[in-house]
Design an enzyme around this catalytic site. Structure first.
Site, mmCIF file in Angstrom:
data_model
loop_
_atom_site.group_PDB
_atom_site.id
_atom_site.type_symbol
_atom_site.label_atom_id
_atom_site.label_comp_id
_atom_site.label_asym_id
_atom_site.label_seq_id
_atom_site.Cartn_x
_atom_site.Cartn_y
_atom_site.Cartn_z
ATOM 1 N N ASP A 109 1.088 -1.224 -0.182
ATOM 2 C CA ASP A 109 0.104 -0.052 0.206
ATOM 3 C C ASP A 109 0.827 1.493 -0.104
ATOM 4 O O ASP A 109 2.159 1.019 0.123
ATOM 5 C CB ASP A 109 -0.874 0.055 1.095
ATOM 6 N N ASP A 111 -0.038 4.883 1.125
ATOM 7 C CA ASP A 111 -0.176 5.896 2.484
ATOM 8 C C ASP A 111 -0.269 5.020 3.802
ATOM 9 O O ASP A 111 -0.990 4.274 3.847
ATOM 10 C CB ASP A 111 -1.440 6.606 2.088
#
Length: 346
Positions: A109, A111
């Site tokens: 991922d 953020d």
């Protein structure tokens, strides 16, 4: 006679011998449980530093200085009580041969995983955009934490305005509002990218190390995010560097119609990379990201971020505060591979 009685009393009873055997058996089982998912260092590029771990029934946790909770290692038919915790914390992952399994792909991922961007990056950029457009809207730290339960910036703004009311300057028709949200998000992305280009938001510890280990061992690397593709590309290019960025595929933004917790983005990544979902290891930081990874049939390690420390990660395969660089390393590529060993993971 007195001497004989004393000798008889000093001999261990059958019950005492049984207790000692059970205790020793339990200690061996605990050590097996700890060593089972401790993978050795890879032959190339992977750190050989030891790691102190405690293990739960399904999830491996790195103990912190203030927390030491251990669930029973039921796979071995034993119960580990709290008083056993201190001994478990010094179990080392030590081996000399390379692990038999490595992930085919490592999926990050963006953020909260690559960079802890939400509070001081995306939130600030949203607020600057609202101020520029004179919308009279400000998202404070706590409110933004709640809004993060909604995947995607455009979706986040839409849900917020639907709940509290649309600004006076916003259009009234559905399509015009979609265009309005898109324009706000475009500007927010520009402001966020400026922060990244100035390197005001650093990579989280251990990210570059783990990427290098994967690329150096032929493991495919991708970033799968609900954020705008340009923003994700900026993070990868400016913070990981051009040489790494050329080898990393990005799946982001509206590349799929449904965002996390829907598994679509991880399924797309596996299909595009030509790997089976079961051979992928995902690095996430949030509950919705974890749900997406598990729904896609992938192994998932959680590295908690500023907004997600209190979320429920029970279904994660492992949970850490961060990846880490030596001497504060928490896990490496070898550990990722060990989680794919079916005999070690229920």
């Amino acid at each position: 006679m007195k001497t004989k009685e004393m000798a008889v009393k000093s001999q261990p009873t059958k019950e005492t011998k049984t207790r000692k055997r059970k205790k020793r058996k339990g200690e061996i089982a605990i050590e097996m449980a700890a060593n089972a998912i401790c993978s050795p260092p890879l032959a190339t590029s992977v750190s050989s530093s030891s790691k102190n771990l405690i293990f739960a029934k399904k999830t491996a946790f790195l103990p912190s200085s203030t927390s030491c909770s251990v669930m029973g290692a039921s796979k071995f038919g034993i119960s580990i009580k709290k008083r056993s915790c201190e001994r478990l914390r010094v179990v080392k992952c030590m081996a000399s041969a390379a692990p038999s399994v490595l992930p085919k792909a490592l999926l990050f991922d963006c953020d909260g995983v690559l960079v802890d961007t939400e509070k001081d990056g995306h939130r600030v950029s949203f607020n600057d955009t609202f101020a520029e457009k004179e919308l009279g809207v400000t998202w404070d730290v706590d409110l933004y934490g709640e809004l993060l339960k909604i995947g995607g910036g455009k979706e986040r703004m839409t849900a917020y305005f639907n709940k509290v009311g649309w600004p006076d300057k916003a259009p009234t028709t559905e399509q015009d509002r979609k265009d309005f949200i898109a324009s706000l998000h475009k500007r927010k992305t520009e402001l966020f990218m400026a922060l990244i280009e100035k390197k005001l938001l650093p990579l989280r510890p251990g990210v570059a190390k783990l990427v290098d280990q994967a690329l150096g061992n032929g493991v495919k690397v991708a970033v799968c995010s609900t954020s705008n593709e340009k923003a994700v590309s900026a993070v990868v290019s400016f913070l990981l560097g051009a040489e790494r960025a050329e080898q990393i595929q990005i799946f982001a933004g509206d590349v799929v119609p449904r965002k996390k917790p829907d598994p679509a983005i991880y399924i797309l990544a596996a299909e595009t990379l030509g790997v089976e979902p079961s051979s992928c290891v995902v690095i996430e930081d949030s509950g919705i990201g974890l749900a997406a990874a598990k729904a896609a049939g992938m192994t998932c390690i959680v590295t908690k971020s500023g907004y997600t420390g209190d979320e429920d990660f029970e279904k994660a395969d492992a949970v850490f505060d961060f990846i880490g660089d030596p001497p504060e390393e928490r896990f490496d590529l070898a550990f990722c591979g060990s989680l794919l060993e079916k005999q070690y993971v229920s």
